[in-house]
Write an enzyme that holds these catalytic residues in place. Sequence first.
Site, PDB file in Angstrom:
ATOM      1  N   GLU A  43       0.763  -1.173  -0.037  1.00 36.71           N
ATOM      2  CA  GLU A  43      -0.052  -0.082  -0.005  1.00 36.71           C
ATOM      3  C   GLU A  43       0.805   1.333  -0.054  1.00 36.71           C
ATOM      4  O   GLU A  43       0.569   2.157  -0.533  1.00 36.71           O
ATOM      5  CB  GLU A  43      -0.844  -0.056   0.995  1.00 36.71           C
ATOM      6  CG  GLU A  43      -2.068  -0.997   0.896  1.00 36.71           C
ATOM      7  CD  GLU A  43      -3.014  -0.634   0.078  1.00 36.71           C
ATOM      8  OE1 GLU A  43      -3.224   0.669  -0.745  1.00 36.71           O
ATOM      9  OE2 GLU A  43      -3.808  -1.552  -0.658  1.00 36.71           O
ATOM     10  N   TYR A 126      -6.173   6.634   4.466  1.00 36.89           N
ATOM     11  CA  TYR A 126      -6.651   5.699   3.520  1.00 36.89           C
ATOM     12  C   TYR A 126      -5.611   4.584   3.911  1.00 36.89           C
ATOM     13  O   TYR A 126      -6.208   3.363   3.632  1.00 36.89           O
ATOM     14  CB  TYR A 126      -5.990   6.094   2.051  1.00 36.89           C
ATOM     15  CG  TYR A 126      -5.839   5.178   1.111  1.00 36.89           C
ATOM     16  CD1 TYR A 126      -7.152   4.347   0.649  1.00 36.89           C
ATOM     17  CD2 TYR A 126      -4.686   4.528   0.884  1.00 36.89           C
ATOM     18  CE1 TYR A 126      -7.177   3.441  -0.146  1.00 36.89           C
ATOM     19  CE2 TYR A 126      -4.543   3.487  -0.045  1.00 36.89           C
ATOM     20  CZ  TYR A 126      -5.652   2.753  -0.354  1.00 36.89           C
ATOM     21  OH  TYR A 126      -5.707   1.596  -0.948  1.00 36.89           O
ATOM     22  N   ASP A 144      -9.795   4.647  -3.020  1.00 31.43           N
ATOM     23  CA  ASP A 144      -8.243   5.177  -3.824  1.00 31.43           C
ATOM     24  C   ASP A 144      -8.722   5.464  -4.963  1.00 31.43           C
ATOM     25  O   ASP A 144      -9.996   5.575  -5.339  1.00 31.43           O
ATOM     26  CB  ASP A 144      -7.405   3.830  -3.714  1.00 31.43           C
ATOM     27  CG  ASP A 144      -8.019   2.675  -4.652  1.00 31.43           C
ATOM     28  OD1 ASP A 144      -8.762   2.629  -4.941  1.00 31.43           O
ATOM     29  OD2 ASP A 144      -7.091   1.736  -5.115  1.00 31.43           O
ATOM     30  N   CYS A 196     -12.833  -0.799 -15.408  1.00 27.60           N
ATOM     31  CA  CYS A 196     -13.480   0.724 -15.515  1.00 27.60           C
ATOM     32  C   CYS A 196     -12.282   1.552 -15.524  1.00 27.60           C
ATOM     33  O   CYS A 196     -12.241   2.258 -14.375  1.00 27.60           O
ATOM     34  CB  CYS A 196     -14.292   0.590 -14.119  1.00 27.60           C
ATOM     35  SG  CYS A 196     -15.325   2.306 -14.214  1.00 27.60           S
ATOM     36  N   CYS A 203     -17.041  -0.999 -20.884  1.00 27.45           N
ATOM     37  CA  CYS A 203     -18.282  -1.342 -20.223  1.00 27.45           C
ATOM     38  C   CYS A 203     -18.931  -2.713 -20.756  1.00 27.45           C
ATOM     39  O   CYS A 203     -19.765  -3.196 -20.037  1.00 27.45           O
ATOM     40  CB  CYS A 203     -19.382  -0.065 -20.453  1.00 27.45           C
ATOM     41  SG  CYS A 203     -18.785   1.375 -19.865  1.00 27.45           S
ATOM     42  N   CYS A 206     -18.033  -5.380 -18.145  1.00 29.51           N
ATOM     43  CA  CYS A 206     -18.164  -5.115 -17.059  1.00 29.51           C
ATOM     44  C   CYS A 206     -19.589  -5.803 -16.116  1.00 29.51           C
ATOM     45  O   CYS A 206     -20.374  -5.827 -16.778  1.00 29.51           O
ATOM     46  CB  CYS A 206     -18.239  -3.514 -16.549  1.00 29.51           C
ATOM     47  SG  CYS A 206     -18.504  -3.069 -14.902  1.00 29.51           S
ATOM     48  N   CYS A 212     -25.419   0.158 -13.676  1.00 28.90           N
ATOM     49  CA  CYS A 212     -24.294   1.371 -13.752  1.00 28.90           C
ATOM     50  C   CYS A 212     -25.098   2.435 -14.149  1.00 28.90           C
ATOM     51  O   CYS A 212     -25.414   2.593 -15.350  1.00 28.90           O
ATOM     52  CB  CYS A 212     -23.173   1.189 -14.352  1.00 28.90           C
ATOM     53  SG  CYS A 212     -22.100   2.412 -14.619  1.00 28.90           S
TER      54      CYS A 212
HETATM   55  S1  SF4 Z   1     -20.255  -0.263 -16.829  1.00 19.71           S
HETATM   56 FE1  SF4 Z   1     -19.954   1.516 -15.481  1.00 19.71          FE
HETATM   57  S2  SF4 Z   1     -18.729   0.503 -13.683  1.00 19.71           S
HETATM   58 FE2  SF4 Z   1     -18.583  -0.628 -15.635  1.00 19.71          FE
HETATM   59  S3  SF4 Z   1     -16.704  -0.196 -16.708  1.00 19.71           S
HETATM   60 FE3  SF4 Z   1     -18.486   0.789 -17.540  1.00 19.71          FE
HETATM   61  S4  SF4 Z   1     -18.581   2.812 -16.422  1.00 19.71           S
HETATM   62 FE4  SF4 Z   1     -17.235   1.535 -15.408  1.00 19.71          FE
END
Ligand code: SF4
Length: 339
Positions: A43, A126, A144, A196, A203, A206, A212
């Site tokens: 870290e 943090y 972070d 992301c 996306c 994801c 999202c």
């Molecule tokens: S869907 Fe949302 S969380 Fe997933 S990569 Fe795209 S912007 Fe990021």
Amino acid sequence: MMTPEKRLFFQKQLLQLYNQYQRALPWRAVDVKPNPYYVWLSEIMLQQTTVVTVIPYFNRFIKKWPTITHLAHATQDEVFHLWQGLGYYQRARNLLKCAQVIESTYQSVFPEDLSSLLSLPGIGPYTAAAIRTIAFNQPETVVDGNIESVLSRYLCFDGVFPKAKKQFSGEISEIFQVAKPGDLAQSIMDLGSMICKPTSPSCTDCPIQQKCCAFASKNTQNYPKKAPKTPKPTRYSSLFWIENNKSQVYIRKRTEGRLLLGLMEFPSTPWLESNQSPADGDIKVMHTFTHFHLILEIIKTDAVPVWTQGGFWCDKNDLENYAFPTVMRKVIRKISDQY
Ligand code: SF4
């Protein structure tokens, strides 16, 4: 906004992702209890630094100092030597101080409670939250850069960073209330690093796309919202490469100011925003620090300037055995390219 349904979906998807695809990183524990020394060391190294850069440094550190007790008995010069190139050298100073305090006050066992962690050199809110969450599985709110990107997009969080960080922490704190908060935090970090990403989120790959907010509103580029950066000033200096007829170079240890304190350097005039260099040399080295750019004009000479003191002659072949910061390594490279 984080509805209970949205939170549960996020937690389920991310924990599943971690079980299946977590990144293999040398400081991560797989099927064993996390090692707090590894978590802390990684870290600290990862502050302002990428995972790819940190991995070889981390491996060299734990090879030389396998436990915090070994590290506590290192010298500052040894720590600087292995740290050189990572930058932000205050971290290396605090690393050693922290290891020494843990050895002397806590019998080499990392404390688990928040107030003890926060009292240690170099550990801020943090890092304390990350150590508690990842090493001790306590549900702290870890924020972070990656977590900031993922969750501000997932929620369409409109606060402007860094000012809105506290508000953001409050809004996402419930997410970490799971049986394995350490796995969840690391999974969000992985998602932010691999999918992301700050400038180009993928996306289509994801696992939380379905809920999202930024994806649904086709607004992913607008999150996280950040205050504009203030431009950095440029400082100038003349640096003296002093070399005698025995192929020795005059070097010294920095003893003033906080910046690069304790590291080796070649003598130079004060680093000022007005260019007052005495000569217009054509060998220049540029380097960017956190708060300013630096242009060093290199002057080659065989005479030690009268204002220079506290240094010594070093064989050119031995320079690699001393801890020079990146800017001075650039000077060495520049000189060897030129002559
Ligand atoms: S869907 Fe949302 S969380 Fe997933 S990569 Fe795209 S912007 Fe990021």
